[in-house]
Design a protein around this motif. Structure first.
Motif, mmCIF file in Angstrom:
data_model
loop_
_atom_site.group_PDB
_atom_site.id
_atom_site.type_symbol
_atom_site.label_atom_id
_atom_site.label_comp_id
_atom_site.label_asym_id
_atom_site.label_seq_id
_atom_site.Cartn_x
_atom_site.Cartn_y
_atom_site.Cartn_z
ATOM 1 N N GLU A 249 17.523 -8.659 1.018
ATOM 2 C CA GLU A 249 18.227 -7.370 0.923
ATOM 3 C C GLU A 249 17.308 -6.457 0.113
ATOM 4 O OE1 GLU A 249 21.140 -6.623 2.309
ATOM 5 O OE2 GLU A 249 21.669 -8.645 2.989
ATOM 6 N N LEU A 250 16.621 -5.546 0.810
ATOM 7 C CA LEU A 250 15.614 -4.730 0.131
ATOM 8 C C LEU A 250 15.966 -3.250 0.178
ATOM 9 C CD1 LEU A 250 12.369 -6.407 1.583
ATOM 10 C CD2 LEU A 250 13.486 -6.905 -0.594
ATOM 11 N N VAL A 251 15.444 -2.515 -0.807
ATOM 12 C CA VAL A 251 15.492 -1.054 -0.787
ATOM 13 C C VAL A 251 14.053 -0.567 -0.879
ATOM 14 C CG1 VAL A 251 16.134 0.995 -2.107
ATOM 15 C CG2 VAL A 251 17.800 -0.831 -1.726
ATOM 16 N N ARG A 252 13.629 0.216 0.114
ATOM 17 C CA ARG A 252 12.239 0.665 0.158
ATOM 18 C C ARG A 252 12.091 2.050 -0.447
ATOM 19 N NH1 ARG A 252 9.274 1.763 5.787
ATOM 20 N NH2 ARG A 252 10.369 3.735 5.546
ATOM 21 N N LEU A 253 11.099 2.168 -1.336
ATOM 22 C CA LEU A 253 10.701 3.464 -1.872
ATOM 23 C C LEU A 253 9.331 3.749 -1.258
ATOM 24 C CD1 LEU A 253 11.371 2.488 -5.596
ATOM 25 C CD2 LEU A 253 12.924 3.859 -4.192
ATOM 26 N N ALA A 254 9.282 4.532 -0.180
ATOM 27 C CA ALA A 254 8.010 4.823 0.492
ATOM 28 C C ALA A 254 7.382 6.050 -0.163
ATOM 29 C CB ALA A 254 8.247 5.070 1.978
ATOM 30 N N ILE A 255 6.067 6.028 -0.320
ATOM 31 C CA ILE A 255 5.392 7.106 -1.038
ATOM 32 C C ILE A 255 4.651 8.011 -0.054
ATOM 33 C CG2 ILE A 255 3.927 7.636 -3.029
ATOM 34 C CD1 ILE A 255 6.075 5.614 -3.733
ATOM 35 N N PRO A 256 5.136 9.247 0.146
ATOM 36 C CA PRO A 256 4.396 10.192 0.986
ATOM 37 C C PRO A 256 2.995 10.430 0.409
ATOM 38 C CG PRO A 256 6.609 11.011 0.525
ATOM 39 C CD PRO A 256 6.377 9.825 -0.378
ATOM 40 N N ARG A 257 2.020 10.697 1.281
ATOM 41 C CA ARG A 257 0.633 10.851 0.815
ATOM 42 C C ARG A 257 0.384 12.231 0.184
ATOM 43 N NH1 ARG A 257 1.247 7.668 4.840
ATOM 44 N NH2 ARG A 257 0.145 5.679 4.948
ATOM 45 N N GLY B 33 0.791 -1.219 0.000
ATOM 46 C CA GLY B 33 0.000 0.000 0.000
ATOM 47 C C GLY B 33 0.826 1.273 0.000
ATOM 48 N N HIS B 34 1.885 1.317 0.802
ATOM 49 C CA HIS B 34 2.563 2.590 1.024
ATOM 50 C C HIS B 34 3.965 2.644 0.453
ATOM 51 C CE1 HIS B 34 4.129 0.099 4.255
ATOM 52 N NE2 HIS B 34 5.097 0.970 4.454
ATOM 53 N N ALA B 35 4.447 1.528 -0.125
ATOM 54 C CA ALA B 35 5.839 1.509 -0.566
ATOM 55 C C ALA B 35 6.077 0.390 -1.560
ATOM 56 C CB ALA B 35 6.758 1.319 0.637
ATOM 57 N N ILE B 36 7.150 0.568 -2.339
ATOM 58 C CA ILE B 36 7.647 -0.492 -3.220
ATOM 59 C C ILE B 36 9.019 -0.895 -2.679
ATOM 60 C CG2 ILE B 36 8.513 -0.962 -5.562
ATOM 61 C CD1 ILE B 36 5.443 -0.828 -5.354
ATOM 62 N N TYR B 37 9.259 -2.207 -2.626
ATOM 63 C CA TYR B 37 10.510 -2.736 -2.095
ATOM 64 C C TYR B 37 11.269 -3.409 -3.232
ATOM 65 C CZ TYR B 37 8.250 -2.137 2.474
ATOM 66 O OH TYR B 37 7.608 -1.618 3.559
ATOM 67 N N ILE B 38 12.439 -2.866 -3.582
ATOM 68 C CA ILE B 38 13.264 -3.461 -4.644
ATOM 69 C C ILE B 38 14.143 -4.552 -4.045
ATOM 70 C CG2 ILE B 38 15.092 -3.015 -6.341
ATOM 71 C CD1 ILE B 38 14.132 -0.148 -6.541
ATOM 72 N N ASP B 39 14.237 -5.678 -4.743
ATOM 73 C CA ASP B 39 15.109 -6.777 -4.324
ATOM 74 C C ASP B 39 16.543 -6.440 -4.752
ATOM 75 O OD1 ASP B 39 16.554 -9.111 -4.061
ATOM 76 O OD2 ASP B 39 14.958 -10.412 -4.816
ATOM 77 N N ALA B 40 17.365 -6.025 -3.774
ATOM 78 C CA ALA B 40 18.710 -5.536 -4.103
ATOM 79 C C ALA B 40 19.674 -6.681 -4.448
ATOM 80 C CB ALA B 40 19.270 -4.719 -2.935
ATOM 81 N N LYS B 41 19.383 -7.889 -3.969
ATOM 82 C CA LYS B 41 20.226 -9.042 -4.349
ATOM 83 C C LYS B 41 20.095 -9.283 -5.836
ATOM 84 C CE LYS B 41 20.229 -12.044 -0.306
ATOM 85 N NZ LYS B 41 19.545 -13.203 0.286
#
Ligand SMILES: *Cc1c(COP(=O)(O)O)cnc(C)c1O
Length: 451
Positions: free
Chosen positions: A396-404, A342-350
């Motif tokens: 190993e994740l990188v989170r891109l959280a989306i401000p509302r 809902g609030h973010a996309i998590y990139i698989d850094a591995k």
């Protein structure tokens, strides 16, 4: 019509500034390649967190002016109390300055050595507040919730068998309450189904255990239920929200998420004796029971934010815009945690940097690369955050959280372009080593060296 537009127009703007690449090199070096240590004004697009970073509406700002700053019994308090009663059905509502203050009060009252608190996945402040009292925090999310590429409509669900087993093993007398986090932040922002919440309620009733929600993203969760759960399509989000809260004996809420405010929190309770003791602690550490560490204007902004967050055109735009980012990345071959939360996309850094082993921090390398390339701030959720003391996290994740309500579709398109460009040159992302770190919570202040 296919395009889902932002259901608002913009009345106030805040300029953002692009830095030059040599400037960003300098900034990265001075911050020891840790983006928690840079100035926010040096960031073009800030996806560090969705917490307290939302844009308030004109009605929320109008509420700020209406704020009644009386110490006791302020009008603004009653406006907020009425709104939360209407949304949740809870009668006893305690205002706090943010979610973790609600957690601290709750677990000071029910935690302690020998106690065990189950959750689908504890958020880090929830776990820390439980463990601070000497109790143990246990995560019982379904196995599907731990597999990044597996698609399941409700990956945040509690594993009911594991819950029953835990209750049998540790004994009801050692479990002060059962908690479920909606949506499951630590598990990728994945929702919990109404069916699962009802089942947890039945288990709690059978064992006479209180059932609490960590309800930071209750509205986003309700929207997923309406979209994905059989039989829920024709119900209104408000009705679903009400049922979610009806099932619970209490809830902790950070208003910095679905309250769409910059600061604020709530503690909802039913048990009269618990309310009495929580009121005492609230007065001791937050403030009087009608303001709880907040200004009257904050209470007004919260009341209006909790109204706007259940508007279905807002929720459709909110969830769709997160999915839009995820789908564009997937289409370009960038592996993310699926389906988009809902609030973010998590990139698989591995997957993004196969040439960098976990000990050389692939997630942090990507975070640094994305800032260097495009001025975008993201956050590592992997070996830097969880690997201190030698543990190797499974992802190993990188989170891109989306401000509302902060960024438009062209901002998101820019983020997509930057990530795809970086993906094409990913062999240039540089491994890192730690140059200095504190004894705990190193992700906030550690410094790195590029190899
Ligand atoms: C943010 C958050 C909290 C803590 O709230 P704060 O307002 O940051 O103190 C607790 N649980 C979840 C799921 C959260 O996302």
């Amino acid at each position: 019509m296919k395009t889902i537009i932002e259901p608002f127009r913009i009345k106030v703007v805040e300029p953002i500034r692009m830095t030059t690449r040599p400037e960003r090199e300098q900034i990265l070096r001075e911050a020891g390649f840790n983006l928690f240590l840079i100035r926010a004004e040096d960031v073009l697009i800030d996806l560090l967190t969705d917490s307290g970073t939302g844009a308030m509406s004109s009605l929320q700002w109008a509420g700020m002016m209406r704020g009644d700053e009386s110490y006791a019994g302020a009008k603004s308090w009653y406006v907020l109390q009425d709104k939360i009663r209407e949304l949740t059905g809870f009668k006893h509502i305690l205002p706090t300055h943010q979610g973790r203050a609600s957690e601290r009060i709750l677990f000071e009252l029910v935690g302690g050595p020998g106690k065990v608190v189950p959750n689908n996945s504890h958020f880090d402040t929830t776990r820390a507040n439980i463990e601070h009292t000497g109790a143990k925090a246990v995560d019982l999310v379904i196995d599907e919730g731990k597999q990044p590429t597996l698609r399941h409509p409700f990956k945040g669900n509690m594993d009911l068998n594991k819950l029953e087993t835990l209750i049998r093993e540790v004994g009801v007398e050692h479990i002060p309450l059962v908690m479920v986090t909606v949506t499951n932040n630590s598990g990728g922002g994945q929702p919990v189904s109404l069916e699962n919440l009802r089942a947890v309620r039945r288990i709690c009733t059978k064992h006479k255990l209180p059932f609490f929600l960590d309800a930071c993203r209750f509205a986003e969760n309700a929207w997923f239920i309406k979209q994905r759960e059989p039989g829920q399509q024709d119900r209104g989000v408000r009705e679903i929200v009400h049922e979610m809260f009806d099932l619970a004996d209490g809830a902790t809420i950070s208003a910095k998420k679905d309250g769409i405010v910059n600061i604020g929190g709530l503690l909802l309770l039913r048990d009269a004796e618990l309310v009495r003791r929580a009121d005492e602690l609230l007065i001791l550490t937050e403030g009087f029971i009608t303001y709880g560490g907040l200004a009257g204007r904050d209470l007004e902004a919260m009341a209006q934010g909790f109204e706007e967050v259940v508007h279905e055109d807002y929720l459709q735009y909110r969830i769709r815009s997160t999915a839009y980012l995820g789908e564009k990345l997937l289409a370009a071959g960038v592996q993310i945690v699926e389906p988009p939360g809902g609030h973010a996309i998590y990139i698989d850094a591995k997957h993004f940097c196969p040439h960098i082993p976990p000990a050389r921090f692939p997630g942090q390398a990507l975070v640094v690369g994305l800032y260097r390339q495009a001025g975008i701030r993201s956050v590592e959720i992997g070996s830097v955050m969880f690997g201190q003391g030698g543990t190797v996290p499974s992802m190993e994740l990188v989170r891109l959280a989306i401000p509302r309500r902060v960024y438009t579709q062209s901002h998101v398109d820019y983020v997509v372009e930057a990530i795809i460009e970086l993906f094409g040159q990913r062999d240039q992302l540089r491994p890192l080593e730690i140059a200095a770190e504190p004894p705990s919570l190193r992700h906030f202040t550690a410094r790195f060296r590029e190899l």
